[in-house]
Write a protein that holds these residues in place. Structure first.
Motif, PDB file in Angstrom:
ATOM      1  N   CYS A 124      64.057  -0.537 -14.181  1.00  0.00           N
ATOM      2  CA  CYS A 124      63.631  -1.343 -15.396  1.00  0.00           C
ATOM      3  C   CYS A 124      64.032  -0.134 -16.866  1.00  0.00           C
ATOM      4  O   CYS A 124      63.811  -0.604 -17.592  1.00  0.00           O
ATOM      5  CB  CYS A 124      62.471  -2.399 -15.500  1.00  0.00           C
ATOM      6  SG  CYS A 124      62.467  -3.531 -14.511  1.00  0.00           S
ATOM      7  N   ASP A 125      63.974   0.811 -15.650  1.00  0.00           N
ATOM      8  CA  ASP A 125      63.105   1.892 -17.531  1.00  0.00           C
ATOM      9  C   ASP A 125      64.708   1.884 -17.848  1.00  0.00           C
ATOM     10  O   ASP A 125      64.412   2.465 -19.321  1.00  0.00           O
ATOM     11  CB  ASP A 125      62.899   2.878 -16.646  1.00  0.00           C
ATOM     12  CG  ASP A 125      63.448   3.634 -15.915  1.00  0.00           C
ATOM     13  OD1 ASP A 125      65.038   2.536 -14.736  1.00  0.00           O
ATOM     14  OD2 ASP A 125      63.509   5.098 -15.165  1.00  0.00           O
ATOM     15  N   THR A 126      66.093   1.848 -17.526  1.00  0.00           N
ATOM     16  CA  THR A 126      66.936   1.807 -18.486  1.00  0.00           C
ATOM     17  C   THR A 126      67.586   1.085 -19.218  1.00  0.00           C
ATOM     18  O   THR A 126      69.176   1.065 -19.644  1.00  0.00           O
ATOM     19  CB  THR A 126      68.529   2.638 -17.413  1.00  0.00           C
ATOM     20  OG1 THR A 126      68.648   2.204 -16.223  1.00  0.00           O
ATOM     21  CG2 THR A 126      67.065   4.626 -16.399  1.00  0.00           C
ATOM     22  N   GLY A 179      70.999   1.781 -13.087  1.00  0.00           N
ATOM     23  CA  GLY A 179      71.457   3.124 -12.544  1.00  0.00           C
ATOM     24  C   GLY A 179      72.504   2.911 -11.754  1.00  0.00           C
ATOM     25  O   GLY A 179      72.558   3.957 -11.266  1.00  0.00           O
ATOM     26  N   LEU A 180      73.286   2.312 -12.030  1.00  0.00           N
ATOM     27  CA  LEU A 180      74.716   1.219 -10.500  1.00  0.00           C
ATOM     28  C   LEU A 180      75.992   2.480 -11.577  1.00  0.00           C
ATOM     29  O   LEU A 180      76.737   3.217 -11.222  1.00  0.00           O
ATOM     30  CB  LEU A 180      74.688   0.544 -10.238  1.00  0.00           C
ATOM     31  CG  LEU A 180      73.560  -0.137  -9.434  1.00  0.00           C
ATOM     32  CD1 LEU A 180      74.495  -0.902  -8.506  1.00  0.00           C
ATOM     33  CD2 LEU A 180      73.960   1.497  -8.097  1.00  0.00           C
ATOM     34  N   VAL A 203      56.708   1.819 -22.558  1.00  0.00           N
ATOM     35  CA  VAL A 203      57.720   1.959 -20.418  1.00  0.00           C
ATOM     36  C   VAL A 203      57.872   1.062 -19.540  1.00  0.00           C
ATOM     37  O   VAL A 203      56.710   1.144 -19.232  1.00  0.00           O
ATOM     38  CB  VAL A 203      57.458   3.515 -20.749  1.00  0.00           C
ATOM     39  CG1 VAL A 203      58.607   4.023 -20.011  1.00  0.00           C
ATOM     40  CG2 VAL A 203      57.790   4.388 -22.109  1.00  0.00           C
ATOM     41  N   ARG A 204      59.194   1.311 -19.125  1.00  0.00           N
ATOM     42  CA  ARG A 204      59.135   0.594 -17.632  1.00  0.00           C
ATOM     43  C   ARG A 204      59.440   1.015 -16.433  1.00  0.00           C
ATOM     44  O   ARG A 204      59.917   2.312 -17.192  1.00  0.00           O
ATOM     45  CB  ARG A 204      60.272  -0.606 -17.959  1.00  0.00           C
ATOM     46  CG  ARG A 204      60.214  -1.329 -18.223  1.00  0.00           C
ATOM     47  CD  ARG A 204      61.862  -2.865 -19.441  1.00  0.00           C
ATOM     48  NE  ARG A 204      61.441  -3.994 -20.306  1.00  0.00           N
ATOM     49  CZ  ARG A 204      62.858  -4.295 -20.357  1.00  0.00           C
ATOM     50  NH1 ARG A 204      63.773  -4.077 -19.996  1.00  0.00           N
ATOM     51  NH2 ARG A 204      62.296  -5.301 -21.850  1.00  0.00           N
ATOM     52  N   LYS A 205      59.087   1.054 -15.264  1.00  0.00           N
ATOM     53  CA  LYS A 205      58.685   1.224 -14.411  1.00  0.00           C
ATOM     54  C   LYS A 205      60.711   1.144 -13.525  1.00  0.00           C
ATOM     55  O   LYS A 205      61.379   0.034 -14.142  1.00  0.00           O
ATOM     56  CB  LYS A 205      58.283   1.081 -13.032  1.00  0.00           C
ATOM     57  CG  LYS A 205      56.831   0.546 -14.093  1.00  0.00           C
ATOM     58  CD  LYS A 205      55.489   0.556 -12.294  1.00  0.00           C
ATOM     59  CE  LYS A 205      54.463   0.921 -12.768  1.00  0.00           C
ATOM     60  NZ  LYS A 205      53.611   1.081 -11.862  1.00  0.00           N
ATOM     61  N   PRO A 206      61.357   1.730 -12.507  1.00  0.00           N
ATOM     62  CA  PRO A 206      61.785   1.470 -12.270  1.00  0.00           C
ATOM     63  C   PRO A 206      62.889   0.657 -11.869  1.00  0.00           C
ATOM     64  O   PRO A 206      61.230   0.101 -11.048  1.00  0.00           O
ATOM     65  CB  PRO A 206      62.442   2.798 -11.777  1.00  0.00           C
ATOM     66  CG  PRO A 206      61.701   4.323 -12.177  1.00  0.00           C
ATOM     67  CD  PRO A 206      60.549   3.804 -11.776  1.00  0.00           C
TER      68      PRO A 206
END
Length: 315
Positions: free
Chosen positions: A287-289, A204-205, A282-285
């Motif tokens: 790792c979700d993106t 997310g960066l 579906v992964r959690k943040p």
């Protein structure tokens, strides 16, 4: 090939058990030997995180501790000197390679570099220190888009600087380049691609890269890789930046907080990361993106087997 067991998805506090878990699975130890990077590439978090104004280094004392721990299990897999820094800008890089090599004579020590500081003299020093491999990326200007012509220019310039003719193995116009520099004892690889198109958003960066569909496959990275940042911080993977304010909550702790690296691997929140990423879906943040996943093959089979253990435990 790593060997994974159900113990890898639980916290193990017994010292011998922790050593066994590390030795069975870990085939990459990533050490960020310094803080500084001379570039601010637009597809990297360092474009907005200042790693130019200051120069900080992984302490020799901490490096000695990590290397000694690895030596105690006769670690013979890969040790990568890289993360969000430029390793060859470190004036003590050869001393650090020598420390690692003295403890791990059979390990493959690899540096990932932008090549800006590389010349024939430094190459000889790296070889004498015990470096096994050098992987070079041909970044352009910090905000420049991919240019076939300029990438070839960089390849030519590096060939002249090193006194070696590069052997091009693959060139995909507008996308990527791979090749090698022949060397008598070191594996010198060229590997670069258009990261605006194929890069990661680094949890997310980075907003400048072309978005890709996140993977729902299990991820093997926290099982097989062990990441230590320049200040000793333990990171779950290379997509988490040690200095990003948004990522501070994802750190595992500091290697200095544990008796050895094996307990840092086995009896920390890294085990919780492994447990969550052994499960498909579906992964959690954060790792979700992330588009990374293990794909098909033996690694996926191993993780799916662990997933079966998780389901059985839940039942």
């Amino acid at each position: 090939m790593p060997l994974l067991t159900k113990e890898h998805i639980s916290r193990i506090s017994h010292p011998e058990g922790a050593r066994d878990m590390f030795k069975l699975a870990v085939c990459q130890v990533i050490l960020e030997t310094s803080y500084f990077c001379n570039r601010r590439c637009g597809y990297c978090p360092n474009a907005t995180i200042d790693r130019i104004s200051d120069k900080k280094y992984l302490s020799l004392e901490l490096l000695e501790k990590i290397s000694s721990d690895l030596g105690s299990i006769d670690y013979s897999e890969e040790i990568q000197l890289q993360l969000y820094n430029e390793p060859l800008a470190d004036p003590d890089i050869c001393k650090k390679i020598s420390i690692i090599r003295s403890h791990c004579p059979n390990a493959r020590i690899t540096i990932y570099s932008n090549g800006d500081y590389l010349n024939q003299s430094l190459l000889e020093e790296l070889r004498a220190a015990g470096l096994s491999a050098l992987q070079l990326a041909f970044h352009l200007g910090n905000t420049d888009e991919w240019s076939d012509e300029r990438i070839i220019e960089r390849l030519t310039e590096m060939s002249v600087r090193l006194g070696k003719v590069a052997k091009l193995e693959q060139f995909i116009p507008g996308m990527g380049i791979r090749g090698k520099f022949p060397d008598k004892s070191m594996d010198i690889t060229i590997a670069h691609q258009d990261y605006y198109k194929s890069g990661s958003d680094r949890a997310g960066l980075v907003s400048s890269v072309q978005p890709r569909q996140p993977s729902t496959a299990p991820c093997i990275v926290p099982f097989v890789a062990f990441h230590v940042a320049w200040d000793g911080s333990l990171m779950p993977c290379c997509h988490v930046h040690p200095d990003a304010p948004e990522h501070q909550g994802y750190k595992i702790g500091n290697v200095a907080d544990f008796p050895d690296i094996f307990l840092a691997y086995a009896n920390s929140s890294l085990a919780d990361w492994r447990r969550s990423l052994a499960v498909p879906g579906v992964r959690k943040p954060p790792c979700d993106t992330c588009p990374e996943g293990v794909g098909d093959g033996p690694s996926l089979d191993l993780l799916m087997s662990l997933y079966g253990d998780l389901v059985g435990t839940a039942g």
